[in-house]
Write a protein that holds these residues in place. Structure first.
Motif, PDB file in Angstrom:
ATOM      1  N   HIS A 137      -2.738  -4.862   7.500  1.00  0.00           N
ATOM      2  CA  HIS A 137      -2.632  -6.368   7.775  1.00  0.00           C
ATOM      3  C   HIS A 137      -3.689  -7.006   8.534  1.00  0.00           C
ATOM      4  CE1 HIS A 137       1.114  -5.650   6.116  1.00  0.00           C
ATOM      5  NE2 HIS A 137       1.810  -5.031   7.133  1.00  0.00           N
ATOM      6  N   GLY A 138      -4.548  -6.486   9.341  1.00  0.00           N
ATOM      7  CA  GLY A 138      -5.508  -7.053   9.967  1.00  0.00           C
ATOM      8  C   GLY A 138      -7.077  -6.972   9.347  1.00  0.00           C
ATOM      9  N   LEU A 139      -6.823  -6.276   8.255  1.00  0.00           N
ATOM     10  CA  LEU A 139      -8.097  -5.950   7.387  1.00  0.00           C
ATOM     11  C   LEU A 139      -8.212  -7.252   6.358  1.00  0.00           C
ATOM     12  CD1 LEU A 139      -7.841  -2.236   6.493  1.00  0.00           C
ATOM     13  CD2 LEU A 139      -9.810  -3.498   8.081  1.00  0.00           C
ATOM     14  N   PRO A 140      -9.396  -7.599   5.974  1.00  0.00           N
ATOM     15  CA  PRO A 140      -9.646  -8.605   5.077  1.00  0.00           C
ATOM     16  C   PRO A 140      -9.394  -7.943   3.504  1.00  0.00           C
ATOM     17  CG  PRO A 140     -11.742  -8.043   5.624  1.00  0.00           C
ATOM     18  CD  PRO A 140     -10.698  -7.215   6.507  1.00  0.00           C
ATOM     19  N   ARG A 141      -9.024  -8.634   2.511  1.00  0.00           N
ATOM     20  CA  ARG A 141      -8.622  -8.280   1.246  1.00  0.00           C
ATOM     21  C   ARG A 141      -9.591  -7.470   0.765  1.00  0.00           C
ATOM     22  NH1 ARG A 141      -5.002 -11.901  -2.397  1.00  0.00           N
ATOM     23  NH2 ARG A 141      -5.831 -10.638  -3.910  1.00  0.00           N
ATOM     24  N   GLU A 142     -11.217  -7.945   0.957  1.00  0.00           N
ATOM     25  CA  GLU A 142     -12.071  -7.348   0.228  1.00  0.00           C
ATOM     26  C   GLU A 142     -12.987  -6.144   1.061  1.00  0.00           C
ATOM     27  OE1 GLU A 142     -11.724 -10.261   1.264  1.00  0.00           O
ATOM     28  OE2 GLU A 142     -13.329 -10.778   2.743  1.00  0.00           O
ATOM     29  N   ALA A 143     -11.893  -5.775   2.125  1.00  0.00           N
ATOM     30  CA  ALA A 143     -12.492  -4.284   2.793  1.00  0.00           C
ATOM     31  C   ALA A 143     -12.784  -3.194   1.904  1.00  0.00           C
ATOM     32  CB  ALA A 143     -11.503  -4.141   3.801  1.00  0.00           C
ATOM     33  N   ALA A 191      -3.634   4.777  -1.765  1.00  0.00           N
ATOM     34  CA  ALA A 191      -2.832   3.624  -2.609  1.00  0.00           C
ATOM     35  C   ALA A 191      -2.684   2.450  -1.896  1.00  0.00           C
ATOM     36  CB  ALA A 191      -1.724   4.429  -2.791  1.00  0.00           C
ATOM     37  N   PHE A 192      -2.135   2.371  -0.494  1.00  0.00           N
ATOM     38  CA  PHE A 192      -2.114   1.225   0.357  1.00  0.00           C
ATOM     39  C   PHE A 192      -3.265   0.285   0.300  1.00  0.00           C
ATOM     40  CE2 PHE A 192       1.768   2.698   3.088  1.00  0.00           C
ATOM     41  CZ  PHE A 192       2.486   3.103   2.059  1.00  0.00           C
ATOM     42  N   SER A 193      -4.429   0.968   0.554  1.00  0.00           N
ATOM     43  CA  SER A 193      -5.865   0.154   0.451  1.00  0.00           C
ATOM     44  C   SER A 193      -5.764  -0.650  -0.917  1.00  0.00           C
ATOM     45  CB  SER A 193      -6.711   1.079   0.783  1.00  0.00           C
ATOM     46  OG  SER A 193      -7.237   1.920  -0.124  1.00  0.00           O
ATOM     47  N   TYR A 194      -5.336  -0.010  -1.868  1.00  0.00           N
ATOM     48  CA  TYR A 194      -5.184  -0.743  -3.144  1.00  0.00           C
ATOM     49  C   TYR A 194      -4.288  -2.030  -3.169  1.00  0.00           C
ATOM     50  CZ  TYR A 194      -4.526  -1.734  -8.153  1.00  0.00           C
ATOM     51  OH  TYR A 194      -4.546  -2.232  -9.336  1.00  0.00           O
ATOM     52  N   LYS A 195      -3.052  -1.547  -2.864  1.00  0.00           N
ATOM     53  CA  LYS A 195      -2.262  -2.596  -2.737  1.00  0.00           C
ATOM     54  C   LYS A 195      -2.544  -3.794  -1.782  1.00  0.00           C
ATOM     55  CE  LYS A 195       1.240  -0.994  -5.321  1.00  0.00           C
ATOM     56  NZ  LYS A 195       1.528  -1.644  -6.730  1.00  0.00           N
ATOM     57  N   LYS A 196      -3.151  -3.479  -0.935  1.00  0.00           N
ATOM     58  CA  LYS A 196      -3.713  -4.425   0.147  1.00  0.00           C
ATOM     59  C   LYS A 196      -4.562  -5.412  -0.661  1.00  0.00           C
ATOM     60  CE  LYS A 196      -5.372  -6.728   3.773  1.00  0.00           C
ATOM     61  NZ  LYS A 196      -4.724  -7.550   4.835  1.00  0.00           N
ATOM     62  N   SER A 197      -5.481  -4.714  -1.455  1.00  0.00           N
ATOM     63  CA  SER A 197      -6.743  -5.535  -2.005  1.00  0.00           C
ATOM     64  C   SER A 197      -6.123  -6.391  -3.163  1.00  0.00           C
ATOM     65  CB  SER A 197      -7.647  -4.438  -2.631  1.00  0.00           C
ATOM     66  OG  SER A 197      -6.965  -4.013  -3.782  1.00  0.00           O
ATOM     67  N   ILE A 198      -5.051  -6.070  -3.798  1.00  0.00           N
ATOM     68  CA  ILE A 198      -4.515  -6.932  -4.781  1.00  0.00           C
ATOM     69  C   ILE A 198      -3.347  -7.878  -4.257  1.00  0.00           C
ATOM     70  CG2 ILE A 198      -5.179  -5.417  -6.660  1.00  0.00           C
ATOM     71  CD1 ILE A 198      -2.590  -4.428  -6.839  1.00  0.00           C
ATOM     72  N   PRO A 393      -9.504   0.999  -9.548  1.00  0.00           N
ATOM     73  CA  PRO A 393     -10.653  -0.005  -9.577  1.00  0.00           C
ATOM     74  C   PRO A 393     -11.761   0.648  -9.323  1.00  0.00           C
ATOM     75  CG  PRO A 393      -9.316  -0.325  -7.817  1.00  0.00           C
ATOM     76  CD  PRO A 393      -8.468   0.634  -8.578  1.00  0.00           C
ATOM     77  N   THR A 394     -12.987   0.070  -9.576  1.00  0.00           N
ATOM     78  CA  THR A 394     -14.121   0.623  -9.369  1.00  0.00           C
ATOM     79  C   THR A 394     -14.574   1.151  -7.916  1.00  0.00           C
ATOM     80  OG1 THR A 394     -15.280  -0.410 -11.206  1.00  0.00           O
ATOM     81  CG2 THR A 394     -16.719   0.594  -9.707  1.00  0.00           C
ATOM     82  N   ASN A 395     -14.059   0.211  -7.077  1.00  0.00           N
ATOM     83  CA  ASN A 395     -14.543   0.329  -5.449  1.00  0.00           C
ATOM     84  C   ASN A 395     -13.794   1.330  -4.907  1.00  0.00           C
ATOM     85  OD1 ASN A 395     -12.104  -0.791  -5.147  1.00  0.00           O
ATOM     86  ND2 ASN A 395     -12.790  -2.406  -3.732  1.00  0.00           N
ATOM     87  N   MET A 396     -12.745   2.043  -5.734  1.00  0.00           N
ATOM     88  CA  MET A 396     -11.903   3.107  -5.282  1.00  0.00           C
ATOM     89  C   MET A 396     -12.259   4.530  -5.983  1.00  0.00           C
ATOM     90  SD  MET A 396      -7.995   2.294  -4.881  1.00  0.00           S
ATOM     91  CE  MET A 396      -7.597   3.685  -4.394  1.00  0.00           C
ATOM     92  N   PHE A 397     -13.475   4.449  -6.581  1.00  0.00           N
ATOM     93  CA  PHE A 397     -13.827   5.939  -7.202  1.00  0.00           C
ATOM     94  C   PHE A 397     -14.222   6.767  -6.180  1.00  0.00           C
ATOM     95  CE2 PHE A 397     -15.451   4.043 -11.502  1.00  0.00           C
ATOM     96  CZ  PHE A 397     -14.025   3.416 -11.945  1.00  0.00           C
ATOM     97  N   THR A 398     -14.945   6.583  -5.126  1.00  0.00           N
ATOM     98  CA  THR A 398     -15.444   7.325  -4.239  1.00  0.00           C
ATOM     99  C   THR A 398     -14.177   7.630  -3.346  1.00  0.00           C
ATOM    100  OG1 THR A 398     -17.636   6.242  -4.241  1.00  0.00           O
ATOM    101  CG2 THR A 398     -17.162   7.746  -2.629  1.00  0.00           C
TER     102      THR A 398
END
Ligand code: SDX
Length: 446
Positions: A137-143, A191-198, A393-398
């Motif tokens: 919750h403390g991170l920006p969506r574009e992290a 998976a949670f970082s993806y949900k956070k980003s969208i 998404p591309t930024n999750m490939f790594t």
């Protein structure tokens, strides 16, 4: 000629060959030469400095072995890759990622009881501590998801201090739980970082198999459950298997070096995640897709792009091409390329990026620049096309590369600890700076 000074070695467990002789400073030294089970040979220089006052210099460790290992064998000339002796082609065709993870960490394929126990541990430890959700919750969506993954993995040692306190001395059961916990939780964190980003709510894990659970957490929502697709699940298992280990690459060597200070497993893995993020290493798969999109969006003829890559005055590199070890086609790229077509056909998606990638490969493989430098597609060249077709998404490939590589990192870290007493990693250098000089007060400086 002075007498030969015999320098004893460290690797007595390897086959000993005719020693090497080194003439330096008017003296002759005899150094042990050792051979591994696949015929690889090395000069054991463990005691070179003590005996001769010399160290070796090897930029990028291109000729330096840091350890012996029973985990992964690569033959770069022949394009061979085996995990614990099993060819990657067989594992890709017949194994699951969870089986492969067990094989890498424990040195053997699991029997039914071991598989059931490992699967249960992965399910049991798939949740992350509720307090960790506040980090998201403390991170920006574009992290960037790699920044999230590395910080979350390091934070696990806060919630599981029993691992934090050991530098790998945990007993079998404790370590099995720590291993399963890590392999399972990185999937949830991703998976949670993806949900956070969208901006969607987190979807908690359920008792699906490893890859199905990941897809569920990524693509289900409170409104609609993700419809599991066996072709996608198989493709994801295959991609994770192909990334699972690769002997002493940059990130694995990082895990060993950081782990050699006896810091806990989670901190060592966090270091490996950071090393993998670089575009010359695991970050290349994201760069490949960005390159293909750049070519597509700017209508650049592929032949023209290849010329840009060859022009030393231009910054372009053909990402996903070339490899420090493979001087032939990366066997993993061959398998992924074939799976690309199968997945795209099944998904009825005719992604133009695949056509661009195929044309780039066709031109490069017949171009003298690439032929002379033995540059072939590596594991990153086609993998992004499958991830994209799945909806990742591309930024999750790594991050996907990190999820796959995690069992290999753990296996290598464990192998180092099992070989205790091991030495802390501490390379030497040759100083080439200013000779001794005095401090100059600021008013007297130019
Ligand atoms: C991974 O080590 C592993 O096992 C890694 C990995 C794993 O599973 O852990 O396999 C995963 O990291 C795969 C590699 C992903 N990276 C990329 O795809 C990035 C693009 N590739 C390169 O940057 C490069 O090929 C490396 C980093 C992979 C290897 O670099 P090396 O061995 O240090 O080779 P080099 O940079 O010295 O290049 C030798 C020559 C140079 O030309 P010259 O100076 O001789 O004229 O080849 C050229 C380079 O310019 N070259 C390339 C190139 N790769 C090398 N030219 C254009 N495009 C490229 N991709």
């Amino acid at each position: 000629m002075a007498d030969t000074i015999i320098i004893p070695g460290e690797y007595r467990n390897l086959k000993q060959l005719e020693p090497a002789r080194l003439h330096v400073d008017g003296k002759e030294y005899e150094l042990p030469v050792v051979e591994g089970t696949e015929g690889e040979r090395a000069i054991d220089i463990t005691n070179l400095r003590k005996a001769s006052g010399h160290v070796t210099l090897d930029a990028g460790y291109q000729n330096t072995g840091s350890c012996t290992s029973n985990i992964t064998y690569i033959d770069g000339e022949k394009g061979i890759l085996r995990y614990r002796g099993i060819p990657i082609e067989q594992l890709a065709e017949r194994a699951s990622f969870v089986e492969t993870a067990y094989l890498l960490v424990h040195g053997k394929l699991p029997n039914r009881a071991e598989m059931r126990k490992f699967r249960n541990l992965l399910t049991q430890h798939s949740m992350i501590h509720e307090d960790m959700l506040t980090f998201f919750h403390g991170l920006p969506r574009e992290a960037h998801p790699m920044a999230i993954l590395s910080s979350m993995v390091n934070s696990l040692s806060i919630y599981y201090p029993e691992v934090a306190s050991t530098g790998g001395e945990g007993n079998g059961e404790e370590l099995d739980i720590a291993v399963a916990r890590l392999i399972s939780k990185v999937r949830t964190i991703a998976a949670f970082s993806y949900k956070k980003s969208i901006g969607e709510p987190f979807v908690y894990p359920t008792n699906y198999t490893y890859c199905a659970n990941f897809l569920h957490m990524m693509f289900s929502s409170p409104i609609q459950k993700y419809k599991l697709n066996h072709v996608v699940i198989r493709a994801l298992n295959l991609l994770l298997i192909l990334h699972a280990d690769h002997e002493q690459n940059c990130s694995t060597s990082t895990v060993r070096l950081v782990g050699s200070s006896k810091v806990n497993l989670y901190a060592s893995i966090c270091a490996g995640i950071c090393a993998l993020w670089g575009p010359l290493h695991g970050g290349a798969n994201q760069k490949v897709i960005e390159t293909l999109e750049y070519i597509r969006d700017n209508n650049i003829p592929v032949k023209k792009y290849i010329e840009m890559v060859k022009d030393k005055d231009k910054p372009q590199r053909l990402m996903g091409f070339g490899h420090r070890v493979y001087r032939n086609y990366d066997p993993r790229a061959k398998i992924i390329k074939k799976t690309c077509t199968e997945v795209l056909e099944h998904m009825k998606s005719d992604d133009p990026l695949l056509d661009i990638a195929l044309e780039l490969e066709e031109i490069a493989l017949h171009d003298q620049y690439f032929i002379d430098r033995k540059l072939y597609p590596n594991v990153d060249f086609y993998s992004g096309i499958i991830y994209k077709a799945i909806g990742i998404p591309t930024n999750m490939f790594t991050v996907m590369f990190a999820i796959g590589r995690l069992p290999g990192w753990i296996a290598q870290w464990k192998e180092m600890h099992d070989s205790a007493p091991f030495k802390i990693g501490r390379p030497r250098q040759i100083y080439n700076g200013p000779l001794i000089r005095d401090y100059v007060p600021i008013d007297e400086r130019e």
